[in-house]
Motif scaffolding. Structure first.
Motif, PDB file in Angstrom:
ATOM      1  N   LEU A 159       1.072   5.514  -0.215  1.00 41.24           N
ATOM      2  CA  LEU A 159       0.320   6.764  -0.087  1.00 41.24           C
ATOM      3  C   LEU A 159       1.281   7.922  -0.331  1.00 41.24           C
ATOM      4  O   LEU A 159       2.288   8.060   0.360  1.00 41.24           O
ATOM      5  CB  LEU A 159      -0.304   6.854   1.316  1.00 41.24           C
ATOM      6  CG  LEU A 159      -1.100   8.126   1.647  1.00 41.24           C
ATOM      7  CD1 LEU A 159      -2.199   8.390   0.623  1.00 41.24           C
ATOM      8  CD2 LEU A 159      -1.703   8.024   3.042  1.00 41.24           C
ATOM      9  N   PHE A 176       0.852  -1.186   0.000  1.00 43.10           N
ATOM     10  CA  PHE A 176       0.000   0.000   0.000  1.00 43.10           C
ATOM     11  C   PHE A 176       0.885   1.232   0.000  1.00 43.10           C
ATOM     12  O   PHE A 176       1.746   1.382   0.874  1.00 43.10           O
ATOM     13  CB  PHE A 176      -0.914   0.024   1.233  1.00 43.10           C
ATOM     14  CG  PHE A 176      -1.817  -1.168   1.320  1.00 43.10           C
ATOM     15  CD1 PHE A 176      -2.852  -1.343   0.398  1.00 43.10           C
ATOM     16  CD2 PHE A 176      -1.627  -2.135   2.300  1.00 43.10           C
ATOM     17  CE1 PHE A 176      -3.674  -2.464   0.463  1.00 43.10           C
ATOM     18  CE2 PHE A 176      -2.448  -3.249   2.368  1.00 43.10           C
ATOM     19  CZ  PHE A 176      -3.468  -3.417   1.448  1.00 43.10           C
ATOM     20  N   VAL A 207      -3.027   3.987  -2.502  1.00 47.13           N
ATOM     21  CA  VAL A 207      -4.295   4.433  -1.924  1.00 47.13           C
ATOM     22  C   VAL A 207      -4.358   5.955  -2.037  1.00 47.13           C
ATOM     23  O   VAL A 207      -3.318   6.610  -2.124  1.00 47.13           O
ATOM     24  CB  VAL A 207      -4.431   3.999  -0.443  1.00 47.13           C
ATOM     25  CG1 VAL A 207      -4.541   2.478  -0.352  1.00 47.13           C
ATOM     26  CG2 VAL A 207      -3.257   4.499   0.389  1.00 47.13           C
ATOM     27  N   LYS A 208      -5.587   6.502  -2.042  1.00 49.78           N
ATOM     28  CA  LYS A 208      -5.657   7.944  -2.318  1.00 49.78           C
ATOM     29  C   LYS A 208      -5.570   8.789  -1.053  1.00 49.78           C
ATOM     30  O   LYS A 208      -5.141   9.928  -1.091  1.00 49.78           O
ATOM     31  CB  LYS A 208      -6.914   8.281  -3.143  1.00 49.78           C
ATOM     32  CG  LYS A 208      -8.226   8.050  -2.413  1.00 49.78           C
ATOM     33  CD  LYS A 208      -9.398   8.574  -3.271  1.00 49.78           C
ATOM     34  CE  LYS A 208     -10.695   8.611  -2.492  1.00 49.78           C
ATOM     35  NZ  LYS A 208     -11.042   7.353  -1.791  1.00 49.78           N
ATOM     36  N   ASP A 209      -5.946   8.215   0.077  1.00 51.24           N
ATOM     37  CA  ASP A 209      -5.864   9.019   1.296  1.00 51.24           C
ATOM     38  C   ASP A 209      -5.743   8.132   2.536  1.00 51.24           C
ATOM     39  O   ASP A 209      -5.756   6.901   2.439  1.00 51.24           O
ATOM     40  CB  ASP A 209      -7.074   9.966   1.408  1.00 51.24           C
ATOM     41  CG  ASP A 209      -8.390   9.201   1.351  1.00 51.24           C
ATOM     42  OD1 ASP A 209      -8.377   7.981   1.640  1.00 51.24           O
ATOM     43  OD2 ASP A 209      -9.428   9.822   1.016  1.00 51.24           O
ATOM     44  N   THR A 241      -8.981  -4.317   6.872  1.00 56.77           N
ATOM     45  CA  THR A 241      -9.443  -5.488   6.130  1.00 56.77           C
ATOM     46  C   THR A 241      -8.462  -6.643   6.283  1.00 56.77           C
ATOM     47  O   THR A 241      -8.848  -7.803   6.408  1.00 56.77           O
ATOM     48  CB  THR A 241      -9.595  -5.140   4.634  1.00 56.77           C
ATOM     49  OG1 THR A 241     -10.409  -3.974   4.541  1.00 56.77           O
ATOM     50  CG2 THR A 241     -10.232  -6.273   3.854  1.00 56.77           C
ATOM     51  N   ALA A 290      -8.594   1.682   6.087  1.00 57.22           N
ATOM     52  CA  ALA A 290      -9.580   0.657   5.732  1.00 57.22           C
ATOM     53  C   ALA A 290      -8.873  -0.594   5.209  1.00 57.22           C
ATOM     54  O   ALA A 290      -9.219  -1.724   5.583  1.00 57.22           O
ATOM     55  CB  ALA A 290     -10.548   1.211   4.684  1.00 57.22           C
ATOM     56  N   ALA A 291      -7.863  -0.401   4.367  1.00 59.91           N
ATOM     57  CA  ALA A 291      -7.143  -1.534   3.787  1.00 59.91           C
ATOM     58  C   ALA A 291      -6.431  -2.337   4.880  1.00 59.91           C
ATOM     59  O   ALA A 291      -6.454  -3.567   4.878  1.00 59.91           O
ATOM     60  CB  ALA A 291      -6.135  -1.044   2.751  1.00 59.91           C
ATOM     61  N   ALA A 302      -7.837   7.589   4.947  1.00 61.61           N
ATOM     62  CA  ALA A 302      -9.021   6.775   5.231  1.00 61.61           C
ATOM     63  C   ALA A 302      -8.946   5.449   4.476  1.00 61.61           C
ATOM     64  O   ALA A 302      -9.203   4.374   5.036  1.00 61.61           O
ATOM     65  CB  ALA A 302     -10.287   7.543   4.833  1.00 61.61           C
ATOM     66  N   GLU A 303      -8.551   5.525   3.215  1.00 58.35           N
ATOM     67  CA  GLU A 303      -8.461   4.311   2.404  1.00 58.35           C
ATOM     68  C   GLU A 303      -7.365   3.379   2.931  1.00 58.35           C
ATOM     69  O   GLU A 303      -7.517   2.160   2.949  1.00 58.35           O
ATOM     70  CB  GLU A 303      -8.176   4.705   0.950  1.00 58.35           C
ATOM     71  CG  GLU A 303      -8.552   3.617  -0.040  1.00 58.35           C
ATOM     72  CD  GLU A 303      -8.235   4.019  -1.482  1.00 58.35           C
ATOM     73  OE1 GLU A 303      -7.634   3.198  -2.176  1.00 58.35           O
ATOM     74  OE2 GLU A 303      -8.560   5.171  -1.888  1.00 58.35           O
ATOM     75  N   LEU A 304      -6.260   3.979   3.370  1.00 55.83           N
ATOM     76  CA  LEU A 304      -5.152   3.182   3.923  1.00 55.83           C
ATOM     77  C   LEU A 304      -5.607   2.438   5.178  1.00 55.83           C
ATOM     78  O   LEU A 304      -5.384   1.234   5.323  1.00 55.83           O
ATOM     79  CB  LEU A 304      -3.955   4.093   4.234  1.00 55.83           C
ATOM     80  CG  LEU A 304      -2.765   3.406   4.908  1.00 55.83           C
ATOM     81  CD1 LEU A 304      -2.191   2.301   4.026  1.00 55.83           C
ATOM     82  CD2 LEU A 304      -1.660   4.422   5.234  1.00 55.83           C
TER      83      LEU A 304
END
Ligand SMILES: Cc1cc2nc3c(=O)[nH]c(=O)nc-3n(C[C@H](O)[C@H](O)[C@H](O)COP(=O)(O)OP(=O)(O)OC[C@H]3O[C@@H](n4cnc5c(N)ncnc54)[C@H](O)[C@@H]3O)c2cc1C
Ligand SMILES: Nc1ncnc2c1ncn2[C@@H]1O[C@H](COP(=O)(O)O)[C@@H](O)[C@H]1O
Lengths: 312, 249
Positions: A297, A295, B232-234, B244, B240-241, B236-238
């Motif tokens: 960012l 991931f 990821v774009k932000d 998960t 969430a990932a 929040a998305e990080l």
């Protein structure tokens, strides 16, 4: 059949989990016996801990006042003596094992296999060279003792539900007095240990100062992670040397590794490529760290970290 | 006091090593070669000790093929007094290297031997420790500070637990870590001067060293690749990932 002797690593009376990782590696040999040798000024209590490692036959406890601190040239002659009936002598590829095991090999007149990643057969192993950019298969002669260091990040720690016999041993080797322990300046920390932590958060040069680095500590504490750093961050004095991750620092394999403001030089990546999940936060979308990140960012860490902390 | 310095030539640390498709080795044709970075630090430290009047002579020692003379000249240009080149066309393993150094120690009687903590090609991290053992002298590996005091030295070592300080009697062997010093840059006039400095050339075979090259490398492979993941774009998305995957609560 292989008979393996593992040299225990310990500090302040506590067995280091690297020892149990060496046991896993020895098990891959389908060994006939796996024994552990504890050298200390008071070895029995540590031997007791080692006897709990599953898969171990016997723990040899060698107490001697000269073994109060792990001085390689003092320990090596004793190990070489005890090693005689064994086919393999393993130590962890930590600074303890790296310092010590080549001395044992030299005394036994054999080569050393450094950083064993996998066992192909009793005398054939895989190990990394060129900062992990190539993996070689090496064969050690079948008619000599194999001395090796075990790349701890490649091996899980063996379980701790064993019950091996502990046996006191003594050797008659003459020990040198030319090397004396003066001091150990140990970073005191209640945080998880970098080498065995399941989560690690590392900061790089981008943190800019020791003061700024506190945001890394604070994030790490929030999720119970250990703290690491790039060489640049250590060189700049933001954090002490024992936090360095990479080719010349610690090679680690946490479940989660978060690299913050670290570019991803090959020497750094060598230290983390066995991590389960890698997260990279960097303001440069082209930074090489993103090539290995699960991931990524892109953004300014000084905005991202506080937000991340508040959402966790 | 005389200081011997291990000065190995290796593939430059910036080169991205490629394994040959047939697994017979790594591609070294045409790649940049340099001094092992740790050996530059060892040499720099030796020069500083000489500058402080604690050493009289600094000798760089390199075991390598005939064409590594230019590399050895760099060591002389950095400031070593002289060089010993042990010529061997095939790569030698740490135990053999240690045995060669032992022969040189017998002849040169140094008060200190400085080596890198590891060579960045084989990443063995063995030669210094093996040499100290054969020599029967103290070793202090991974040094980040060296203080010589008469017949003794205090060496601070970078170890996993922190910084350890040992006191050792001289003569001794020390292997150096990255933070010991910042090696100097070579200046053009020094390169000229280096041309007239003595370089002794010894054939490996003439040293009658028993080979310790016991390991047989049967195959080279590239490391397992980590596949590139997702961006990821932000935050929040990080988060969430990571949730998960069960990595954060
Ligand atoms: C022999 C040898 C051994 C080495 N061993 C190691 C080792 O064990 N471990 C190691 O780590 N290195 C090692 N190195 C050094 C390595 O080559 C790199 O120099 C080092 O890893 C760089 O550290 P860094 O990523 O923190 O710094 P840099 O490469 O300077 O990267 C900083 C990164 O931060 C990003 N950034 C800047 N500001 C921000 C911001 N506000 N927000 C977000 N991102 C930002 C930048 O885009 C950049 O990508 C070794 C080198 C040599 C020669
Ligand atoms: N061929 C060589 N020539 C000169 N020095 C060497 C050689 N091989 C090893 N050394 C020294 O030993 C150190 C450790 O090497 P290694 O054990 O191969 O990781 C190097 O940093 C050098 O100082």
């Amino acid at each position: 059949m292989s008979r393996v002797l593992i040299i225990a690593e310990h500090l302040n009376g506590q067995l280091n989990s690297a020892t149990a990782r060496c046991v896993s590696c020895a098990q891959a040999l389908s060994a006939e016996t796996i024994d552990i040798l504890v050298l200390s000024d008071a070895a029995d209590a540590i031997a007791e801990q080692a006897s709990k490692i599953s898969g171990v036959n016997k723990v040899l406890s060698l107490s001697n006042p000269a073994n109060a601190h792990p001085i390689a040239q003092v320990l090596a002659p004793q190990i070489a003596e005890v090693a005689k009936p064994y086919s393999h002598v393993f130590g962890p590829s930590t600074t303890f094992g790296k310092d010590l095991m080549p001395c044992v090999a030299a005394l036994l007149g054999v080569a050393q296999v450094s950083d064993v990643m996998s066992v192909e057969s009793s005398h054939s192993f895989k190990r990394p060279i060129y900062a992990g950019n190539a993996i070689i298969s090496v064969e050690a002669p079948a008619d000599a003792i194999v001395v090796a260091t075990v790349r701890t990040a490649s091996w899980p720690a063996a379980e701790m539900n064993g019950n091996a016999a502990v046996e006191a041993v003594s050797v008659a080797a003459a020990l040198p007095t030319h090397t004396r322990f003066v001091s150990l300046q140990q970073g005191k920390s209640d945080r998880p240990d970098l080498q065995s932590a399941s989560k690690v958060i590392s900061g790089g040069r981008a943190l800019g100062s020791a003061e700024n680095f506190s945001i890394i500590y604070s994030l790490a504490d929030k999720i119970g992670a250990a703290v690491g750093a790039s060489r640049a961050a250590v060189d700049a004095g933001y954090v002490p040397n024992e936090l360095q991750v990479g080719q010349t620092g610690k090679i680690i394999a946490p479940e989660l590794y978060v690299a913050i403001g670290i570019s991803g030089a090959i020497q750094h990546l060598t230290g983390i490529k066995d991590a389960g999940t890698i997260v990279a936060i960097n303001k440069d979308a082209e930074a090489p760290i993103f090539e290995v990140a699960d991931f990524g960012l892109v953004g300014d860490l000084f905005q991202i970290i506080p937000e991340l902390e508040s959402r966790l | 006091m005389k200081i011997l310095v291990g000065y190995k030539r290796v593939v430059d640390y910036n080169v991205r090593i490629q394994v040959k498709p047939d697994g017979s080795g790594v591609i070294t044709d045409g790649v940049k070669l340099s001094a092992n970075p740790f050996d530059d630090i060892a040499l720099e430290e030796a020069l500083r000790l000489r500058d402080k009047g604690l050493a009289t002579e600094v000798v760089v020692v390199s075991l390598g093929p005939a064409d590594c003379q230019a590399h050895i000249r760099n060591g002389l240009a950095m400031g070593a007094n002289r060089a010993i080149h042990v010529v061997t066309e095939s790569a030698i393993q740490p135990l053999t290297a240690a045995r060669v150094f032992m022969k040189l120690i017998e002849k040169e009687q140094p008060g200190l031997v400085l080596m890198g903590k590891q060579a960045i090609d084989d990443d063995a991290n063995q030669t210094g420790q093996m040499l100290a053992t054969l020599w029967g002298r103290p070793q202090a590996t991974f040094a980040s500070l060296i203080a010589i005091d008469g017949e003794k030295a205090q060496v601070t070592r970078e170890i996993d637990a922190g910084l350890e300080t040992l006191e050792i009697d001289l003569p001794a062997l020390i292997t150096v870590d990255l933070r010991l010093n910042e090696p100097r840059f070579i200046k053009l006039p020094d390169i000229m001067k280096a041309k007239s400095k003595p370089m002794e050339t010894l054939a490996f075979a003439d040293l009658a060293v028993e080979s310790g090259d016991f390991l047989n490398t049967t195959h080279y492979a590239p490391p397992a690749k980590r596949s590139k993941g997702v961006m990821v774009k932000d935050v929040a998305e990080l988060v969430a990932a990571l949730k998960t995957k069960g990595l954060v609560a």
